[in-house]
Design a protein around this motif. Structure first.
Motif, PDB file in Angstrom:
ATOM      1  N   MET A   1      26.661   6.349  12.452  1.00 22.35           N
ATOM      2  CA  MET A   1      26.645   6.050  13.896  1.00 22.35           C
ATOM      3  C   MET A   1      26.915   7.308  14.718  1.00 22.35           C
ATOM      4  SD  MET A   1      26.026   2.845  14.217  1.00 22.35           S
ATOM      5  CE  MET A   1      25.202   2.666  12.651  1.00 22.35           C
ATOM      6  N   MET A   2      26.187   7.456  15.770  1.00 22.73           N
ATOM      7  CA  MET A   2      26.444   8.568  16.675  1.00 22.73           C
ATOM      8  C   MET A   2      27.679   8.248  17.501  1.00 22.73           C
ATOM      9  SD  MET A   2      24.276  11.278  17.780  1.00 22.73           S
ATOM     10  CE  MET A   2      24.418  12.529  19.027  1.00 22.73           C
ATOM     11  N   LYS A   3      28.589   9.222  17.522  1.00 24.99           N
ATOM     12  CA  LYS A   3      29.821   8.987  18.287  1.00 24.99           C
ATOM     13  C   LYS A   3      29.542   9.079  19.786  1.00 24.99           C
ATOM     14  CE  LYS A   3      32.997   8.365  15.139  1.00 24.99           C
ATOM     15  NZ  LYS A   3      33.653   9.377  14.358  1.00 24.99           N
ATOM     16  N   ASP A   4      30.541   8.713  20.535  1.00 26.66           N
ATOM     17  CA  ASP A   4      30.455   8.765  21.993  1.00 26.66           C
ATOM     18  C   ASP A   4      29.970  10.143  22.446  1.00 26.66           C
ATOM     19  OD1 ASP A   4      32.344   7.179  24.456  1.00 26.66           O
ATOM     20  OD2 ASP A   4      31.248   9.054  24.791  1.00 26.66           O
ATOM     21  N   ALA A   5      29.019  10.158  23.361  1.00 26.43           N
ATOM     22  CA  ALA A   5      28.415  11.420  23.777  1.00 26.43           C
ATOM     23  C   ALA A   5      29.405  12.282  24.557  1.00 26.43           C
ATOM     24  CB  ALA A   5      27.181  11.163  24.621  1.00 26.43           C
ATOM     25  N   ALA A   6      30.391  11.618  25.190  1.00 30.17           N
ATOM     26  CA  ALA A   6      31.377  12.366  25.957  1.00 30.17           C
ATOM     27  C   ALA A   6      32.363  13.106  25.049  1.00 30.17           C
ATOM     28  CB  ALA A   6      32.134  11.422  26.889  1.00 30.17           C
ATOM     29  N   ASN A   7      32.337  12.752  23.778  1.00 32.30           N
ATOM     30  CA  ASN A   7      33.192  13.403  22.797  1.00 32.30           C
ATOM     31  C   ASN A   7      33.044  14.930  22.875  1.00 32.30           C
ATOM     32  OD1 ASN A   7      34.967  13.529  20.752  1.00 32.30           O
ATOM     33  ND2 ASN A   7      33.778  12.230  19.353  1.00 32.30           N
ATOM     34  N   THR A   8      34.122  15.641  23.078  1.00 29.13           N
ATOM     35  CA  THR A   8      33.990  17.090  23.138  1.00 29.13           C
ATOM     36  C   THR A   8      33.643  17.632  21.755  1.00 29.13           C
ATOM     37  OG1 THR A   8      36.361  17.180  22.854  1.00 29.13           O
ATOM     38  CG2 THR A   8      35.514  17.549  25.083  1.00 29.13           C
ATOM     39  N   ALA A   9      32.779  18.610  21.749  1.00 29.85           N
ATOM     40  CA  ALA A   9      32.279  19.120  20.475  1.00 29.85           C
ATOM     41  C   ALA A   9      33.367  19.899  19.737  1.00 29.85           C
ATOM     42  CB  ALA A   9      31.082  20.016  20.714  1.00 29.85           C
ATOM     43  N   LEU A  10      33.431  19.695  18.410  1.00 29.04           N
ATOM     44  CA  LEU A  10      34.318  20.492  17.564  1.00 29.04           C
ATOM     45  C   LEU A  10      33.696  21.864  17.360  1.00 29.04           C
ATOM     46  CD1 LEU A  10      36.707  20.673  15.495  1.00 29.04           C
ATOM     47  CD2 LEU A  10      35.046  19.950  13.774  1.00 29.04           C
ATOM     48  N   LEU A  11      32.408  21.840  17.048  1.00 26.92           N
ATOM     49  CA  LEU A  11      31.696  23.091  16.799  1.00 26.92           C
ATOM     50  C   LEU A  11      30.421  23.106  17.628  1.00 26.92           C
ATOM     51  CD1 LEU A  11      31.682  25.621  14.699  1.00 26.92           C
ATOM     52  CD2 LEU A  11      29.797  24.366  13.700  1.00 26.92           C
ATOM     53  N   THR A  12      30.233  24.185  18.359  1.00 27.29           N
ATOM     54  CA  THR A  12      28.999  24.352  19.116  1.00 27.29           C
ATOM     55  C   THR A  12      28.329  25.638  18.669  1.00 27.29           C
ATOM     56  OG1 THR A  12      30.071  23.329  21.012  1.00 27.29           O
ATOM     57  CG2 THR A  12      27.997  24.492  21.420  1.00 27.29           C
ATOM     58  N   GLY A  32      17.587  31.667  16.562  1.00 30.91           N
ATOM     59  CA  GLY A  32      17.763  30.866  17.770  1.00 30.91           C
ATOM     60  C   GLY A  32      18.081  29.410  17.477  1.00 30.91           C
ATOM     61  N   VAL A  33      19.073  29.184  16.613  1.00 29.88           N
ATOM     62  CA  VAL A  33      19.442  27.813  16.257  1.00 29.88           C
ATOM     63  C   VAL A  33      20.611  27.341  17.110  1.00 29.88           C
ATOM     64  CG1 VAL A  33      20.509  26.409  14.434  1.00 29.88           C
ATOM     65  CG2 VAL A  33      18.568  27.904  13.902  1.00 29.88           C
ATOM     66  N   SER A  34      20.507  26.119  17.650  1.00 31.70           N
ATOM     67  CA  SER A  34      21.593  25.535  18.439  1.00 31.70           C
ATOM     68  C   SER A  34      21.865  24.121  17.963  1.00 31.70           C
ATOM     69  CB  SER A  34      21.233  25.499  19.923  1.00 31.70           C
ATOM     70  OG  SER A  34      20.886  26.782  20.380  1.00 31.70           O
ATOM     71  N   PHE A  35      23.122  23.753  17.868  1.00 28.82           N
ATOM     72  CA  PHE A  35      23.486  22.349  17.630  1.00 28.82           C
ATOM     73  C   PHE A  35      24.959  22.160  17.956  1.00 28.82           C
ATOM     74  CE2 PHE A  35      23.682  24.543  13.484  1.00 28.82           C
ATOM     75  CZ  PHE A  35      25.001  24.336  13.141  1.00 28.82           C
ATOM     76  N   GLU A  36      25.356  20.893  17.965  1.00 29.27           N
ATOM     77  CA  GLU A  36      26.751  20.547  18.254  1.00 29.27           C
ATOM     78  C   GLU A  36      27.226  19.520  17.250  1.00 29.27           C
ATOM     79  OE1 GLU A  36      27.539  18.978  22.086  1.00 29.27           O
ATOM     80  OE2 GLU A  36      27.316  20.905  23.113  1.00 29.27           O
ATOM     81  N   LEU A  77      34.177  27.344  17.870  1.00 26.31           N
ATOM     82  CA  LEU A  77      35.012  26.355  17.202  1.00 26.31           C
ATOM     83  C   LEU A  77      36.113  25.982  18.183  1.00 26.31           C
ATOM     84  CD1 LEU A  77      35.762  24.833  14.548  1.00 26.31           C
ATOM     85  CD2 LEU A  77      37.308  26.736  14.083  1.00 26.31           C
ATOM     86  N   GLU A  78      36.053  24.775  18.697  1.00 31.22           N
ATOM     87  CA  GLU A  78      36.990  24.310  19.727  1.00 31.22           C
ATOM     88  C   GLU A  78      37.078  25.330  20.855  1.00 31.22           C
ATOM     89  OE1 GLU A  78      40.395  23.563  17.205  1.00 31.22           O
ATOM     90  OE2 GLU A  78      40.022  21.418  17.365  1.00 31.22           O
ATOM     91  N   GLY A  79      35.916  25.842  21.233  1.00 34.95           N
ATOM     92  CA  GLY A  79      35.837  26.738  22.379  1.00 34.95           C
ATOM     93  C   GLY A  79      36.022  28.207  22.061  1.00 34.95           C
ATOM     94  N   ARG A  80      36.463  28.522  20.832  1.00 31.03           N
ATOM     95  CA  ARG A  80      36.688  29.930  20.521  1.00 31.03           C
ATOM     96  C   ARG A  80      35.508  30.496  19.721  1.00 31.03           C
ATOM     97  NH1 ARG A  80      41.706  33.583  18.560  1.00 31.03           N
ATOM     98  NH2 ARG A  80      40.369  35.406  18.379  1.00 31.03           N
TER      99      ARG A  80
END
Lengths: 332, 321
Positions: A1-12, A32-36, A77-80
């Protein structure tokens, strides 16, 4: 299941580019790979061999060796940002925040150290526990991955374990410091089919238990469809499609994803020929202009040779990089 | 393990016997030792007398039989030249050689292993290239030349080290050892350095090759993924896996240096057993040569046995059978 979209990303991961500068030219393994990934999510990273999947994994941990180099992008990773972080910071991330399970359990354990010592090393690096507490933690962990007589087995060497058992040990090592993210690089590819589902179940249970997230790198869409919340499909170092697992498997928009799905043998019907994607991955050192997949694509048109398709929204919330995407129900 | 020991013991006796036969045969072609012991103006009668005394008037087969039977009774024969038991002559000189070789080997290991690990882990760095180029010099420069250059620089030019002899010794467990005195260390420095360079270079190159091989292994990357420091990854995970060939070469070199440090001992007038061997060969002193070479064979067999045991300590997958 996809979690809530508002969930802040652990890894971006944003626009990650990892190149290998070899004598015969620059290999743009990841371009040029991107994901969350949100907390507690499982992301499948799918593609053929040579598609750059493993390089993404190693890039996240900062384990790209010369002649490879992360040329650009962000790994937050958590913004860092881990790309610009120093080796000291990365060492504290490795094993503690993000850990990794390798493809071949026969070679990922050091043959000359006991299993106990290799487990203990993680706790010595990432905890303040005393020796007896570390020992207890190792015994508990080994038991929780399904290895009996754990205290005794800690004294054994890797060659005294079977392949499946070794992969359990590797998973135990990866889980030991309670990391937030596990990168599993083809964790079952080298194992017997009968062991594969055991290991996958074990990993899913461990992750659910600890509330950790996982990147499951694999070429096996069948595996990933059982495990992942959402899937990112890589081709020649680029994301060609991503979306929630169910939507992507049932109604893929990119012809490459469709091809991968059609290549899974369906045991319910007997076929004379297995379905396959024609051709093979092009030489990644000098990719042609336009869409990288066009030479193997039955839907390719003149436009595909001129312009590289950007990742655009499709039906069912999917994102796909294709000028002529498939619509739901459409076959190749 | 017990079966292994028995096998090893039988192997050893076989080697020793073969060595004794070969040396006996060789020596019978290398001239008549009688002329080395009689005065220049000796009469035929005196020569015949000497020959009888030394037992050289009998056939080679009888001589060998006599040698073998007295060997089994613990009598290794007497030197024609010194008129002393051959074994005593050798054992007297052995501590000097062994201590020089041990210092040389220790020096070689202490320098070669860290440099080899560095060069293996960073094959493209400038320092690695310098290390590897220097190691080629270490292999190709002959010991006698290095010895003479060291004597010229450190003894003649700067006068910091003595050029010859063993210096003061102190006695421990009945052995005369120079490693217990300042003067002894002073004297051992140059010969030990001379002796160590070749071995140092070989061990360095073996370590580097091993580390380069090991660096590609998954468990090295896995160790890094666990968060281990670079130093731990290289030394705790890498080096141990690269060590088997290094230990093999170490053993061979150790035996080789103990047995044949002749040239270095000659240059530095080091009173070791290598010099005794050369002198004995010049004088066709067969009893000394035979015992010497059998002792060398014994040393090699024992070292190889110890190396086998070290293998099992390094790698749990290796067992002695």
């Amino acid at each position: 299941m996809m979690k809530d979209a508002a969930n802040t990303a652990l890894l971006t991961v944003r626009n990650l580019r990892t190149y290998f500068h070899t004598f015969s030219g620059t290999v743009r393994a990841v371009d040029g790979v991107s994901f969350e990934i949100g907390q507690g999510e499982v992301m499948g990273l799918v593609g053929e061999s040579g598609g750059g999947k493993s390089v993404v994994g190693f890039s996240i941990l900062g384990l790209i060796d010369s002649p490879g180099k992360i040329e650009g992008g962000e790994i937050l990773l958590e913004g860092r940002d881990l790309v610009t972080a120093g080796e000291d910071h990365l060492r504290h991330v490795r094993g503690r925040e993000i850990s990794m399970v390798f493809q071949d359990p026969m070679t990922s354990l050091n043959p000359l150290h006991t299993v106990g010592r290799q487990m203990d090393e993680v706790l010595r690096l990432h905890s303040d526990l005393r020796a007896d507490a570390r020992h207890k933690a190792c015994v508990d962990m080994l038991e929780s991955v399904g290895i009996s007589r754990a205290a005794e087995r800690l004294k054994a060497y890797p060659h005294q374990f079977s392949g499946g058992m070794r992969q359990r040990v590797v998973i135990a090592i990866a889980m030991l410091a309670n990391p937030k993210l596990i990168i599993a690089d083809e964790p079952t590819t080298a194992l017997d089919v009968t062991i594969q589902s055991q290991i996958l179940k074990l990993m899913r249970a461990q992750i659910a238990d600890k509330g950790a997230s996982m990147i499951l790198i694999t070429h096996d869409l069948a595996v990933v469809s059982e495990m992942a919340d959402h899937i990112t499909v890589l081709y020649c170092g680029n994301v060609v499609e991503r979306g929630a697992t169910r939507d992507l498997i049932e109604t893929p928009a990119h012809p490459y994803t469709r091809g991968l799905i059609d290549s899974i043998p369906d045991t319910s019907e007997r076929l004379d020929r297995l379905s396959q994607i024609p051709g093979s991955v092009p030489d990644i050192r000098n990719l042609p202009q336009g869409c990288n997949f066009r030479d193997r694509c039955p839907r390719a048109q003149a436009l595909c040779a001129q312009k590289e398709p950007p990742l655009t929204p499709q039906h069912n919330g999917l994102m796909a990089a294709c000028h002529f995407p498939l619509h739901p129900g459409e076959r190749l | 393990m017990f079966g292994y020991l028995i096998k090893r013991l039988i192997q050893m006796l076989l080697v020793l016997w073969v060595v004794s036969v070969i040396v006996f045969l060789m020596m019978s072609f290398t001239g008549d030792p009688v002329f080395m012991v009689v005065p220049i103006d000796a009469t035929d009668a005196e020569i015949a007398q000497a020959r009888r005394l030394l037992g050289l008037d009998q056939s080679l087969l009888v001589q060998y039989w006599k040698f073998l039977t007295s060997l089994l009774q613990g009598d290794f024969g007497r030197s024609y030249v010194f008129r002393q038991p051959a074994m005593t002559l050798i054992l007297e000189r052995m501590p000097a050689t062994v201590e020089m070789v041990l210092v040389a080997m220790a020096l070689a290991v202490v320098v070669a292993i860290p440099l080899g690990v560095y060069a293996g882990a960073n094959p493209n760095s400038r320092l690695s290239r310098i290390i590897m180029a220097s190691s080629l010099l270490g292999i190709s420069l002959p010991g006698f030349w290095v010895g003479m250059v060291l004597i010229y620089l450190f003894a003649v030019h700067w006068g910091v080290f003595p050029s010859s002899g063993r210096g003061d010794t102190a006695e421990i467990f009945g052995l005369r050892v120079s490693l217990l005195t300042r003067d002894g260390w002073h004297h051992i420095a140059l010969p030990a350095i001379t002796l160590s360079l070749g071995t140092m270079a070989i061990l360095l190159r073996m370590t580097r090759a091993g580390m380069m091989e090991v660096s590609r292994q998954d468990y090295m990357k896995f160790a890094r993924a666990k968060g281990a420091t670079r130093r731990d990854v290289l030394y705790k995970h890498g080096l141990k896996n690269a060590l088997i060939p290094v230990v093999t070469i170490f053993g061979l070199q150790l035996g080789d240096l103990i047995a044949f440090a002749t040239i270095t001992e000659t240059i530095f007038s080091w009173p070791g057993m290598g010099k005794l061997l050369i002198d004995s060969i010049y004088r066709a002193d067969r009893p000394v040569i035979v015992v010497y070479l059998m002792l060398v064979a014994l040393i090699f067999v024992v070292i190889n046995f110890l190396v086998d045991i070290v293998y099992t300590l390094i790698d749990p997958r290796i067992t002695l059978k």
